[in-house]
Every structure is written in structure tokens, then in C-alpha cells.
Design an enzyme around this catalytic site. Structure first.
Site, PDB file in Angstrom:
ATOM      1  N   ARG A 106       0.887  -1.207   0.035  1.00  0.00           N
ATOM      2  CA  ARG A 106      -0.142  -0.023  -0.032  1.00  0.00           C
ATOM      3  C   ARG A 106       1.070   1.239   0.171  1.00  0.00           C
ATOM      4  O   ARG A 106       2.131   1.321   0.647  1.00  0.00           O
ATOM      5  CB  ARG A 106      -0.966  -0.180   1.418  1.00  0.00           C
ATOM      6  CG  ARG A 106      -1.863   1.029   1.477  1.00  0.00           C
ATOM      7  CD  ARG A 106      -3.135   0.990   0.553  1.00  0.00           C
ATOM      8  NE  ARG A 106      -4.090   2.038   0.808  1.00  0.00           N
ATOM      9  CZ  ARG A 106      -5.044   2.210   0.183  1.00  0.00           C
ATOM     10  NH1 ARG A 106      -4.891   1.910  -1.055  1.00  0.00           N
ATOM     11  NH2 ARG A 106      -6.117   2.992   0.552  1.00  0.00           N
ATOM     12  N   THR A 379      -9.572   0.732  -9.232  1.00  0.00           N
ATOM     13  CA  THR A 379      -8.690  -0.376  -8.782  1.00  0.00           C
ATOM     14  C   THR A 379      -8.710  -1.632  -9.558  1.00  0.00           C
ATOM     15  O   THR A 379      -9.692  -1.361 -10.711  1.00  0.00           O
ATOM     16  CB  THR A 379      -9.392  -0.649  -7.245  1.00  0.00           C
ATOM     17  OG1 THR A 379      -9.134   0.659  -6.631  1.00  0.00           O
ATOM     18  CG2 THR A 379      -8.617  -1.831  -6.629  1.00  0.00           C
ATOM     19  N   THR A 397      -4.051  -0.411  -7.370  1.00  0.00           N
ATOM     20  CA  THR A 397      -4.801   0.569  -7.372  1.00  0.00           C
ATOM     21  C   THR A 397      -4.054   1.709  -7.561  1.00  0.00           C
ATOM     22  O   THR A 397      -2.943   1.880  -7.063  1.00  0.00           O
ATOM     23  CB  THR A 397      -5.940   0.630  -6.468  1.00  0.00           C
ATOM     24  OG1 THR A 397      -6.857   1.996  -6.844  1.00  0.00           O
ATOM     25  CG2 THR A 397      -5.262   1.113  -5.026  1.00  0.00           C
ATOM     26  N   ASN A 399      -6.159   4.363  -6.920  1.00  0.00           N
ATOM     27  CA  ASN A 399      -7.389   4.958  -6.150  1.00  0.00           C
ATOM     28  C   ASN A 399      -8.493   5.240  -7.263  1.00  0.00           C
ATOM     29  O   ASN A 399      -9.066   4.469  -7.773  1.00  0.00           O
ATOM     30  CB  ASN A 399      -7.190   6.206  -5.331  1.00  0.00           C
ATOM     31  CG  ASN A 399      -8.295   6.405  -4.345  1.00  0.00           C
ATOM     32  OD1 ASN A 399      -8.971   5.560  -4.183  1.00  0.00           O
ATOM     33  ND2 ASN A 399      -8.394   7.674  -3.642  1.00  0.00           N
ATOM     34  N   ASP A 421      -7.642   8.351   0.566  1.00  0.00           N
ATOM     35  CA  ASP A 421      -8.229   7.257   1.385  1.00  0.00           C
ATOM     36  C   ASP A 421      -8.140   7.686   2.833  1.00  0.00           C
ATOM     37  O   ASP A 421      -8.577   6.648   3.638  1.00  0.00           O
ATOM     38  CB  ASP A 421      -7.681   5.954   1.074  1.00  0.00           C
ATOM     39  CG  ASP A 421      -8.337   5.227  -0.236  1.00  0.00           C
ATOM     40  OD1 ASP A 421      -9.660   5.750  -0.625  1.00  0.00           O
ATOM     41  OD2 ASP A 421      -7.947   4.518  -0.893  1.00  0.00           O
ATOM     42  N   SER A 450      -7.496   1.262   3.352  1.00  0.00           N
ATOM     43  CA  SER A 450      -8.107   0.442   2.169  1.00  0.00           C
ATOM     44  C   SER A 450      -9.520  -0.136   2.394  1.00  0.00           C
ATOM     45  O   SER A 450      -9.969  -0.748   3.316  1.00  0.00           O
ATOM     46  CB  SER A 450      -7.151  -0.043   1.367  1.00  0.00           C
ATOM     47  OG  SER A 450      -7.429  -0.610   0.219  1.00  0.00           O
ATOM     48  N   SER A 451     -10.121  -0.454   1.222  1.00  0.00           N
ATOM     49  CA  SER A 451     -11.329  -1.340   1.252  1.00  0.00           C
ATOM     50  C   SER A 451     -10.864  -2.801   0.426  1.00  0.00           C
ATOM     51  O   SER A 451     -11.736  -3.417   0.073  1.00  0.00           O
ATOM     52  CB  SER A 451     -12.648  -0.851   0.613  1.00  0.00           C
ATOM     53  OG  SER A 451     -13.204   0.171   1.451  1.00  0.00           O
ATOM     54  N   GLY A 471     -13.618  -1.262  -6.955  1.00  0.00           N
ATOM     55  CA  GLY A 471     -14.941  -0.533  -6.630  1.00  0.00           C
ATOM     56  C   GLY A 471     -15.056   0.313  -5.354  1.00  0.00           C
ATOM     57  O   GLY A 471     -15.955   0.390  -4.840  1.00  0.00           O
ATOM     58  N   GLY A 472     -13.829   0.672  -4.922  1.00  0.00           N
ATOM     59  CA  GLY A 472     -13.870   1.138  -3.607  1.00  0.00           C
ATOM     60  C   GLY A 472     -14.473   0.707  -2.608  1.00  0.00           C
ATOM     61  O   GLY A 472     -14.116  -0.515  -2.186  1.00  0.00           O
TER      62      GLY A 472
HETATM   63  N1  GLY Z   1      -8.407   3.260  -2.991  1.00  0.00           N
HETATM   64  C1  GLY Z   1      -9.276   2.395  -2.695  1.00  0.00           C
HETATM   65  C2  GLY Z   1      -8.973   1.397  -1.708  1.00  0.00           C
HETATM   66  O1  GLY Z   1      -7.936   1.144  -1.296  1.00  0.00           O
HETATM   67  O2  GLY Z   1     -10.091   1.219  -0.816  1.00  0.00           O
END
Ligand code: GLY
Length: 570
Positions: A106, A379, A397, A399, A421, A450-451, A471-472
Site C-alpha cells: 500500500r 482499482t 490501485t 485509487n 483514502d 483501504s477497502s 470498486g472502492g
Molecule cells: N483506493 C481504494 C481502496 O483502497 O479502498
């Protein structure tokens, strides 16, 4: 006709192999549609060229980790809205020996970042600064990630793995219809952010061949000189000069300091499945575990797929999990996250005490749960299995689509806008409408929450599924619905990936459903119970790529019909 009969037989086999409620048998008998299958190995990714390069690396004797490096870099070439050198990601793996682990590459906040860096003197959140241009960029982690994975598990030389990727960048790839639209839609913003024309500001049409000589050169330098070319060498110097010219606070020291980190994945059971997913700084594993462990207390297979009752259970579990996410989750190197408490059966049961099938629980009545003693768009995802028995799930990603929109012409790649984020101002939504708190406040060298939810699933101690999606904030709910579609509703992998999805994230208090894909009666029922349904937004939810291990040991792909996603195997 023969093929159809064979597929039907396979589905009958699947029905005995999986749980077999009468409802499931009906569903299954009416929908015998399998995705691409293969015998030994498979890659499913957002682009055919990337899946092909990954698969060919395995055909040359490479393993899933070699294929990961190749696929990740190939996506940076032919899917530049999300595939990247200027972003970051997560990998979850399971080796042929059954060993599991997770890699965190990340992005990080630069050394000069600080908590209120996106607020003006009046405490007003200057949204555009965390979304576009240099100040939005987090320190990239992708190159550190591929080298870390390769160092521990790779079997082919890096040069051999990168060779076909460099050729792809040099010789080009054909632009698809979706891609032409996406590139063209961004031309104006690329021009505005970069204040210059580039290969991305041209007008594209389907079938155009897109070449990126600068990226081929950057990849060649990485191939020749390794990880240090990117974090200390010529690329680092060019990158930092470019970033600083564009108001970024990233320094050479930031690049030098960056390290990808091995993490313990989040592991939990859903009935007889063992699910292995990403741990913090992604919220994916914890949130998904909370939602699925809660869902396991309700007979959703009996309620039926996407029926009012099933949607209610999942939405109410999602609402509560996302409220916890907002309060408790962030970078585990900076805060204590009470993982055990958040995942305990008693806590999760207690969270649903306020739920009744009679009506929605308004989100303003839901806060994060009470835990006394704390312990600690755009992503892309790809899944790979190899002939040795290794499996990986990787989500990576920038983002937003094309990240910060900042594009280095010299280096040939886009930079992320991952700083968005973070929770820039507690209570103020980010790009995905997510609300954060102190746990995810900005601090130097911290990773933003993050998701992303790269996930592997075991059944009977064997690999059963690899999956994930972009998809965030909707990543988590898309992944768990896909698992449930196969396990509870007996869909094939391809059907499970293509099935209509819905999403709730606590705030805003809205159930987002994919337009035109849910029946009007179900929507009306839910509205009558007090749910606010957003069914007019034409955007889809997630683009899941997945691999299912069939009972005979072969693989079935689920390559999401929502994108250009493609499976290639042998
Ligand atoms: N940038 C989207 C996530 O990491 O959740």
C-alpha cells in the site's frame, strides 16, 4: 448439443458437491452456464493481454508468483487507469503446501504530510487537493511489492518475467471500445492537471494500437537494475523532480524509506468455508468477516438470492460493519485495532439485536459498536492459480481512475491519488462517500485505510476459490456476495460474478443497487420497510475476477461481464 449436455452434467455434479437445498437445485437446473475452464493453471484479469502474459509465464514453468509480477506489470501497460507503477496494492497467497500469507504494498503518506494538510485556515476541506495533482499522491508501493513477492517465491529470473511486458509496451495493444471511451472521457482533465499534451490526450477509437515507449524504457531500467532503480536510482530522481514540480511533498527520502510488508491475513470461517483475506491497512478482511459471520446466523439460501429478506440481512450487517470500519480501522503500524473483539460471535450477535425484518434500522441510530479494551475509482483485481498448487489474489490501485491524473511523460506512468483514502477531516466523506475518524487520520509514513479485499477460500482444507474486485467501498460487499452466490445459491463462478449486486456502507443511508437488475416488487418491498434504494444510478458495482476449483480439480473462471475482463489458462 453435446456441449450443453456436458455442462448440464457438470452442474448436476456441482449440486451434489455443494449444499443441496431444494431451492438451490431449482436455481442450478435453470442456469447451466460455466465460464472459461482450464486444467492446470489460470489467470483472470481486467485485460486479455495481461492474463495471456501471466498464463504464458506459467506455461514456461513459472509459478503463480512469477505470473503475479508479469500480470501486475502488464496491467500497468494495457490497463493504465488502475494497473500501475505509481500506486500500490495487496496480495493474499496460499502455497501448494497450504501456507498462507499476505503482502502489503500500500502507498504511504510522505514524511512531510500532516493531519490537516487538506484544510484551509477556516478548517474547510479543500477536496480537490486530495484528489488531483501532486499533493494527492502517496508514496508508491507497487515495485517494492513485486520484488518482495519475487524474492520470497519467484522461480524465474525477473528479466525473463519482464521481457514480454516490455515488448507489450513497445509494440502496443489494441484499444477496446470501453477503453477508448474511458481514455477520451479523461482527455480534458489530463490536459488541465498536467498542463501539457501527452500520448493520453489524443482522441482514441476502438482498434487503435497504443504504444508507450517511455514506460518500456522505465520497465527496462527496472529489469536491468532491480528495485533500487525505482526507489533510489535514475527513476527515483526523475520521479521526485516531476512530483515536486507539481506541488507534491514526496522526497527522495520517502522513496528510499518505502518498504512492502508481509502481514498476517484475516482468517475466519463461514460455515464450512475457511476464508483468507486482507488484513489492515485494508478494511476488507475485517469488514467482510463481520458481515459474513453475521449472515451465517440467517438461512439466506432458504430466503433466496436477492430476495427482500436476504437483502435485508446483508444490508443490516453491512451497515453495522461499515460503522465499525469508520471508527476502528486504520494503519495497524500506527493504531491498535481490536480485531478479536470486532470478530467475536457475541459482539456480532449483539450488534444485530436492534434489527427486525419489519423495517430498516436508520443509520443515524447506528454508531460503531462499544468495545471496552482496544487491542489494535479505480482499482483492479486479478486471480491466479498455477499447476503446482499455489494460488494468489491481488488487488492493486491508483485509487481513482488514472489516480491523481498526474502523468510523467518521461517515465510513462500515472501517479495515484491514494491520499484521499485517509480521513482528511473527520465526518467528511471521501471519494467513495466513506466517513473516517482519528484511526485513519493523516500522519507521516502512515498507510491510508483501504477497502481492497483480495481473498482466497478453502473448502475441506483445499483451495476452493480466489477472488477480488475494484470498486472502492463496494469492493467488500461485491466479494462477499460473489462467495455467497456460489456457496448458498449454487451459481457457477461466471454466474456468481455476473449476478446483480447491491451495497450499503452505513453512510450515506442508501442501498445502492445496479440499475434495472432488481425486480420492481423487491425494490417496492424494501422501500415500504424504510430502505432508501438508489436504483437509477447507471454505474455498476465492482468488476469481480475469480477462479473456482471444480470437483475434478480443474478451474472455472469468473471474468466479470461488466468490463473487458478475460480468463486465460491451460
Ligand atoms: N483506493 C481504494 C481502496 O483502497 O479502498
Amino acid at each position: 448439443m453435446k456441449l450443453k449436455n456436458a455442462l448440464l452434467c457438470l452442474f448436476v455434479l456441482l449440486s451434489f458437491w455443494q449444499c443441496n437445498s431444494p431451492q438451490k437445485e431449482i436455481l442450478q437446473a435453470t442456469t447451466p452456464v460455466l465460464g472459461v475452464t482450464s486444467q492446470k493453471a489460470m489467470v483472470v484479469s481486467a485485460r486479455e493481454e495481461a492474463s495471456k502474459i501471466g498464463s504464458e509465464i506459467m506455461q514456461q514453468g513459472g509459478n503463480a508468483f512469477d505470473a503475479m509480477v508479469a500480470t501486475e506489470m502488464a496491467l500497468a501497460v494495457c490497463y493504465p487507469n488502475a494497473g500501475n507503477l505509481g500506486g500500490g496494492g495487496f496480495m493474499v497467497y496460499r502455497t501448494h503446501k497450504g501456507e498462507i500469507g499476505a503482502l502489503d504494498y500500500r502507498e504511504k503518506a510522505p514524511l512531510r504530510a500532516f493531519k490537516d494538510m487538506y484544510l484551509d485556515q477556516n478548517n474547510k476541506y479543500l477536496q480537490h487537493k486530495s484528489k488531483t495533482g501532486g499533493l494527492a499522491v502517496g508514496v508508491p508501493g507497487t515495485i517494492a511489492g513485486i520484488f518482495k513477492a519475487h524474492q520470497k517465491f519467484g522461480s524465474l529470473p525477473m528479466q525473463s518475467i519482464l521481457r514480454p511486458v516490455i515488448l507489450l509496451a513497445k509494440n502496443g495493444f489494441k484499444i477496446t471500445e470501453k477503453q477508448a471511451k474511458q481514455f477520451n472521457d479523461h482527455r480534458a482533465v489530463f490536459k488541465q492537471v498536467n498542463q501539457e499534451n501527452s500520448i493520453f490526450t489524443k482522441k482514441f477509437k476502438v482498434g487503435d494500437v497504443f504504444k508507450n515507449e517511455a514506460l518500456a524504457n522505465t520497465l527496462q531500467q527496472i529489469s536491468d537494475n532491480g528495485r533500487k532503480a525505482f526507489y533510489q536510482g535514475d527513476i527515483a530522481k526523475t520521479l521526485v523532480a516531476f512530483l515536486q514540480k507539481n506541488k507534491s511533498i514526496i522526497s527522495l527520502k520517502d522513496l528510499e524509506n518505502y518498504q512492502a510488508i508481509w502481514r498476517e491475513p484475516i482468517v475466519f470461517n463461514y460455515k464450512d468455508l475457511r476464508i483468507i483475506s486482507m488484513s489492515p491497512p485494508s478494511s476488507g478482511g475485517i469488514c467482510m468477516a463481520q458481515i459474513l459471520k453475521t449472515t451465517a446466523n440467517y438461512p439466506i439460501a432458504v430466503y433466496g438470492h436477492n430476495t427482500t429478506k436476504t437483502i435485508q440481512v446483508l444490508v443490516e450487517a453491512q451497515r453495522r460493519a461499515y460503522a465499525d470500519r469508520s471508527h476502528y480501522l486504520g494503519d495497524p503500524d500506527f493504531i491498535n485495532i481490536p480485531v478479536d473483539s470486532l470478530l467475536s460471535d457475541a459482539y456480532l450477535k449483539n450488534r444485530m439485536d436492534s434489527f427486525s425484518f419489519d423495517g430498516a434500522t436508520p443509520s443515524h441510530q447506528i454508531k460503531h459498536g462499544n468495545i471496552q479494551a482496544p487491542e489494535s475509482k479505480e482499482t483492479t483485481h486479478y486471480s491466479i492459480v498455477d499447476s503446482y498448487g499455489n494460488a494468489i489474489a491481488v488487488t492493486t490501485t491508483l485509487n481513482a481512475s488514472f489516480g491523481s491524473k498526474l502523468y510523467s511523460k518521461k517515465l510513462g506512468f500515472f501517479l495515484n491519488n491514494e491520499m484521499d483514502d485517509f480521513s482528511a477531516k473527520p465526518g467528511t466523506p471521501n471519494l467513495f462517500g466513506l466517513i473516517g475518524a482519528d484511526a485513519n487520520a493523516i500522519a507521516p509514513q502512515k498507510r491510508m485505510l483501504s477497502s481492497m479485499t483480495p481473498t482466497l477460500v478453502e473448502k475441506d482444507n483445499k483451495l476452493w476459490m480466489s477472488l477480488g474486485t475494484p470498486g472502492g467501498s463496494t469492493i467488500i460487499t461485491s466479494v462477499l456476495q460473489t462467495i455467497l452466490n456460489v456457496y448458498e445459491f449454487n451459481m457457477s463462478m461466471q454466474q456468481a460474478v455476473d449476478a446483480p449486486r447491491f451495497h450499503h456502507q452505513w453512510l450515506p443511508d442508501v442501498v445502492k443497487v445496479e440499475a434495472t437488475s432488481f425486480d420492481a416488487k423487491t425494490i417496492k418491498n424494501l422501500e415500504n420497510k424504510g430502505y432508501v434504494i438508489d436504483y437509477k444510478n447507471p454505474s455498476s458495482i465492482g468488476t469481480v475476477d475469480a477462479i473456482l476449483v471444480l470437483p475434478d480439480g480443474s478451474f472455472e473462471a469468473g471474468a466479470d461481464k461488466r468490463g473487458d475482463d478475460t480468463a486465460v489458462g491451460f
